[in-house]
Design a protein around this motif. Structure first.
Motif, PDB file in Angstrom:
ATOM      1  N   THR A  15       0.827  -1.102  -0.025  1.00 52.27           N
ATOM      2  CA  THR A  15      -0.085   0.064   0.054  1.00 52.27           C
ATOM      3  C   THR A  15       0.863   1.195  -0.014  1.00 52.27           C
ATOM      4  OG1 THR A  15       0.094   0.197   2.386  1.00 52.27           O
ATOM      5  CG2 THR A  15      -1.837  -1.069   1.359  1.00 52.27           C
ATOM      6  N   THR A  16       0.210   2.318  -0.542  1.00 51.23           N
ATOM      7  CA  THR A  16       1.097   3.779  -0.517  1.00 51.23           C
ATOM      8  C   THR A  16       0.097   4.777   0.150  1.00 51.23           C
ATOM      9  OG1 THR A  16       0.297   4.308  -2.680  1.00 51.23           O
ATOM     10  CG2 THR A  16       2.371   2.970  -2.619  1.00 51.23           C
ATOM     11  N   SER A  17       0.683   5.741   0.618  1.00 51.27           N
ATOM     12  CA  SER A  17       0.128   6.946   1.085  1.00 51.27           C
ATOM     13  C   SER A  17       0.835   7.886   1.034  1.00 51.27           C
ATOM     14  CB  SER A  17      -0.416   6.677   2.804  1.00 51.27           C
ATOM     15  OG  SER A  17       1.069   6.670   3.470  1.00 51.27           O
ATOM     16  N   THR A  18       0.422   9.397   1.468  1.00 56.42           N
ATOM     17  CA  THR A  18       1.146  10.701   1.395  1.00 56.42           C
ATOM     18  C   THR A  18       2.204  10.554   2.120  1.00 56.42           C
ATOM     19  OG1 THR A  18      -0.253  11.653   2.860  1.00 56.42           O
ATOM     20  CG2 THR A  18      -0.854  11.765   0.278  1.00 56.42           C
ATOM     21  N   SER A  19       2.505   9.865   3.278  1.00 56.30           N
ATOM     22  CA  SER A  19       3.582   9.890   4.252  1.00 56.30           C
ATOM     23  C   SER A  19       4.268   8.613   4.263  1.00 56.30           C
ATOM     24  CB  SER A  19       2.947   9.939   5.585  1.00 56.30           C
ATOM     25  OG  SER A  19       2.300   8.854   5.971  1.00 56.30           O
ATOM     26  N   GLY A  20       3.857   7.540   3.312  1.00 53.98           N
ATOM     27  CA  GLY A  20       5.094   6.402   3.055  1.00 53.98           C
ATOM     28  C   GLY A  20       4.311   5.300   2.497  1.00 53.98           C
ATOM     29  N   PHE A  21       4.762   4.034   2.957  1.00 57.40           N
ATOM     30  CA  PHE A  21       4.031   2.845   2.112  1.00 57.40           C
ATOM     31  C   PHE A  21       4.450   1.636   3.213  1.00 57.40           C
ATOM     32  CE2 PHE A  21       8.215   3.397   0.304  1.00 57.40           C
ATOM     33  CZ  PHE A  21       8.746   2.118   0.588  1.00 57.40           C
ATOM     34  N   THR A  22       3.665   0.552   2.946  1.00 56.27           N
ATOM     35  CA  THR A  22       4.053  -0.650   3.510  1.00 56.27           C
ATOM     36  C   THR A  22       4.652  -1.673   2.331  1.00 56.27           C
ATOM     37  OG1 THR A  22       1.911  -1.466   3.058  1.00 56.27           O
ATOM     38  CG2 THR A  22       2.279  -0.429   5.357  1.00 56.27           C
ATOM     39  N   PHE A  23       5.255  -2.668   2.838  1.00 58.85           N
ATOM     40  CA  PHE A  23       5.686  -3.829   1.765  1.00 58.85           C
ATOM     41  C   PHE A  23       5.744  -5.152   2.673  1.00 58.85           C
ATOM     42  CE2 PHE A  23       9.967  -1.966   2.991  1.00 58.85           C
ATOM     43  CZ  PHE A  23      10.847  -3.200   3.118  1.00 58.85           C
ATOM     44  N   SER A  24       5.891  -6.296   1.993  1.00 62.94           N
ATOM     45  CA  SER A  24       6.073  -7.315   2.503  1.00 62.94           C
ATOM     46  C   SER A  24       7.391  -8.047   2.025  1.00 62.94           C
ATOM     47  CB  SER A  24       5.239  -8.455   1.974  1.00 62.94           C
ATOM     48  OG  SER A  24       3.691  -7.878   2.348  1.00 62.94           O
ATOM     49  N   THR A  25       8.232  -8.697   3.000  1.00 65.33           N
ATOM     50  CA  THR A  25       9.322  -9.086   2.515  1.00 65.33           C
ATOM     51  C   THR A  25       9.032 -10.364   1.774  1.00 65.33           C
ATOM     52  OG1 THR A  25       9.907 -10.467   4.477  1.00 65.33           O
ATOM     53  CG2 THR A  25      10.385  -8.194   4.470  1.00 65.33           C
ATOM     54  N   ALA A  26      10.179 -11.136   1.483  1.00 60.06           N
ATOM     55  CA  ALA A  26       9.970 -12.571   0.655  1.00 60.06           C
ATOM     56  C   ALA A  26       9.447 -13.570   1.589  1.00 60.06           C
ATOM     57  CB  ALA A  26      11.252 -12.964   0.072  1.00 60.06           C
ATOM     58  N   THR A  27       9.597 -13.343   2.973  1.00 59.20           N
ATOM     59  CA  THR A  27       9.070 -14.330   3.693  1.00 59.20           C
ATOM     60  C   THR A  27       7.905 -14.039   4.632  1.00 59.20           C
ATOM     61  OG1 THR A  27      10.487 -13.482   5.651  1.00 59.20           O
ATOM     62  CG2 THR A  27      11.220 -15.248   4.484  1.00 59.20           C
ATOM     63  N   GLY A  28       7.262 -12.860   4.004  1.00 62.75           N
ATOM     64  CA  GLY A  28       5.904 -12.237   4.550  1.00 62.75           C
ATOM     65  C   GLY A  28       5.827 -11.387   5.733  1.00 62.75           C
ATOM     66  N   VAL A  29       7.175 -10.789   6.082  1.00 57.41           N
ATOM     67  CA  VAL A  29       7.159  -9.970   7.005  1.00 57.41           C
ATOM     68  C   VAL A  29       6.530  -8.339   6.552  1.00 57.41           C
ATOM     69  CG1 VAL A  29       8.538  -8.568   8.669  1.00 57.41           C
ATOM     70  CG2 VAL A  29       9.141 -10.804   8.171  1.00 57.41           C
ATOM     71  N   GLU A  30       5.719  -7.640   7.353  1.00 55.92           N
ATOM     72  CA  GLU A  30       4.805  -6.569   6.858  1.00 55.92           C
ATOM     73  C   GLU A  30       5.948  -5.425   7.470  1.00 55.92           C
ATOM     74  OE1 GLU A  30       2.342  -5.589   5.063  1.00 55.92           O
ATOM     75  OE2 GLU A  30       2.189  -7.462   4.564  1.00 55.92           O
ATOM     76  N   VAL A  31       6.404  -4.559   6.579  1.00 53.49           N
ATOM     77  CA  VAL A  31       7.409  -3.756   6.865  1.00 53.49           C
ATOM     78  C   VAL A  31       6.492  -2.150   6.649  1.00 53.49           C
ATOM     79  CG1 VAL A  31       9.501  -2.566   6.608  1.00 53.49           C
ATOM     80  CG2 VAL A  31       9.295  -5.021   6.466  1.00 53.49           C
ATOM     81  N   ALA A  32       6.592  -1.118   7.548  1.00 50.90           N
ATOM     82  CA  ALA A  32       5.918   0.002   7.448  1.00 50.90           C
ATOM     83  C   ALA A  32       7.034   1.011   7.285  1.00 50.90           C
ATOM     84  CB  ALA A  32       5.202   0.509   9.027  1.00 50.90           C
ATOM     85  N   VAL A  33       6.897   1.804   6.011  1.00 51.25           N
ATOM     86  CA  VAL A  33       8.115   2.867   5.774  1.00 51.25           C
ATOM     87  C   VAL A  33       7.417   4.351   5.996  1.00 51.25           C
ATOM     88  CG1 VAL A  33       9.649   3.510   3.839  1.00 51.25           C
ATOM     89  CG2 VAL A  33       8.986   1.127   4.047  1.00 51.25           C
ATOM     90  N   THR A  34       8.089   5.002   6.559  1.00 53.14           N
ATOM     91  CA  THR A  34       7.948   6.376   6.563  1.00 53.14           C
ATOM     92  C   THR A  34       8.971   7.063   5.642  1.00 53.14           C
ATOM     93  OG1 THR A  34       7.235   6.004   8.978  1.00 53.14           O
ATOM     94  CG2 THR A  34       7.661   8.417   8.531  1.00 53.14           C
ATOM     95  N   GLU A  35       8.389   7.808   4.965  1.00 56.45           N
ATOM     96  CA  GLU A  35       9.130   8.918   3.978  1.00 56.45           C
ATOM     97  C   GLU A  35       9.189  10.063   4.692  1.00 56.45           C
ATOM     98  OE1 GLU A  35       8.201   6.940  -0.191  1.00 56.45           O
ATOM     99  OE2 GLU A  35       6.280   7.783   0.952  1.00 56.45           O
ATOM    100  N   ALA A  36      10.249  10.843   4.259  1.00 51.68           N
ATOM    101  CA  ALA A  36      10.615  12.261   4.490  1.00 51.68           C
ATOM    102  C   ALA A  36      10.884  13.126   3.423  1.00 51.68           C
ATOM    103  CB  ALA A  36      11.704  12.195   5.564  1.00 51.68           C
ATOM    104  N   SER A  37      10.881  14.547   3.492  1.00 48.65           N
ATOM    105  CA  SER A  37      11.386  15.168   2.328  1.00 48.65           C
ATOM    106  C   SER A  37      12.818  14.988   1.919  1.00 48.65           C
ATOM    107  CB  SER A  37      11.270  16.699   2.789  1.00 48.65           C
ATOM    108  OG  SER A  37      12.027  16.960   3.842  1.00 48.65           O
ATOM    109  N   SER A  38      13.423  14.358   2.876  1.00 48.19           N
ATOM    110  CA  SER A  38      15.214  14.062   2.489  1.00 48.19           C
ATOM    111  C   SER A  38      15.149  12.728   1.954  1.00 48.19           C
ATOM    112  CB  SER A  38      15.923  14.198   3.793  1.00 48.19           C
ATOM    113  OG  SER A  38      15.521  13.492   4.764  1.00 48.19           O
ATOM    114  N   THR A  39      14.067  12.036   1.785  1.00 50.27           N
ATOM    115  CA  THR A  39      14.361  10.756   1.301  1.00 50.27           C
ATOM    116  C   THR A  39      14.512  10.682  -0.014  1.00 50.27           C
ATOM    117  OG1 THR A  39      12.658   9.806   2.867  1.00 50.27           O
ATOM    118  CG2 THR A  39      12.929   8.341   1.023  1.00 50.27           C
TER     119      THR A  39
END
Length: 178
Positions: A15-39
Motif C-alpha cells: 500500500t502507499t500513502s502520502t507519508s509512506g508505504f508498506t511492503f512485504s518481504t519475501a518471507t511475509g514480514v510486513e514493513v511500514a516505511v515512513t518517508e521524509a522530504s530528505s528521502t
C-alpha cells in the motif's frame, strides 16, 4: 541494542500513502516505511521520485530501523524485481515461526566474533553492507550493522528464524551467514 539503528529490507509494495508505504518481504514480514522530504529515490540506478513507489513494485529500503518500521533515507525501486523471493529461496532463508528454534547451521565463511563486540555503524558503510546482505539473503529486516575488529561487517537480521547474522567483507561481499 540501544535503540533504532541503520538498517533496511527488500520486498514488494502493498500500500502507499502520502507519508509512506508498506511492503512485504519475501518471507511475509510486513514493513511500514515512513518517508521524509530528505528521502532519496532511485529506479534501478537512476534518480526517481516518490511517484516511482507503486503497489506491486519491488523495493530495497534503507534507513533507520525500529522493529518493523523503517524511516527511509533511500528507496530503490527494482525494475522487474521479485522482492527477493528467488534469492531468499536460493539461500534457504527460514521465515519466522513462533516457538520454532533457529537451526544451528552456517554457510560460507563465518567471522570469529562474540555477539556484542564491534562498533555499530551507519552511513555509507552500513548502506553498502545492507545492500550486499539483502541481495544474497533477503526476507528479514536488517536492524543494525556492526564493524568487527578485522574490518569486516556483521549485518544483524531479525524477523526470520534463519539466518540471524550475515558476514560481509571490507569490500562489501557476503562471506557467509548463520
Amino acid at each position: 541494542m540501544a535503540g533504532p539503528s541503520a538498517g533496511g529490507a527488500t520486498g514488494i509494495v502493498d500500500t502507499t500513502s502520502t507519508s509512506g508505504f508498506t511492503f512485504s518481504t519475501a518471507t511475509g514480514v510486513e514493513v511500514a516505511v515512513t518517508e521524509a522530504s530528505s528521502t532519496k529515490y532511485k529506479k534501478g540506478t537512476h534518480r526517481a521520485s516518490m511517484r516511482a513507489v507503486k503497489e506491486g513494485a519491488s523495493v530495497l529500503v534503507l534507513g533507520t530501523v525500529d522493529s518493523a518500521t523503517i524511516t527511509a533515507t533511500q528507496v530503490i525501486v527494482q525494475p522487474r524485481g521479485d522482492g527477493g523471493v528467488a534469492a531468499a529461496e536460493a539461500a534457504g532463508v527460514i521465515p519466522f515461526k513462533q516457538g520454532t528454534p533457529s537451526p544451528a547451521k552456517s554457510v560460507g565463511q563465518i567471522a570469529d566474533y562474540t555477539e556484542g563486540e564491534g562498533t555499530i555503524v551507519s552511513g555509507a558503510a552500513a548502506d553498502k553492507a545492507i545492500k550486499a546482505a539483502q541481495a544474497v539473503v533477503p526476507g528479514g529486516i536488517n536492524d543494525r550493522v556492526v564493524k568487527l575488529s578485522n574490518g569486516e561487517y556483521e549485518v544483524h537480521n531479525i524477523s526470520v528464524n534463519w539466518p540471524h547474522h550475515i558476514f560481509v567483507s571490507k569490500n562489501f561481499k557476503v562471506l557467509g551467514y548463520e
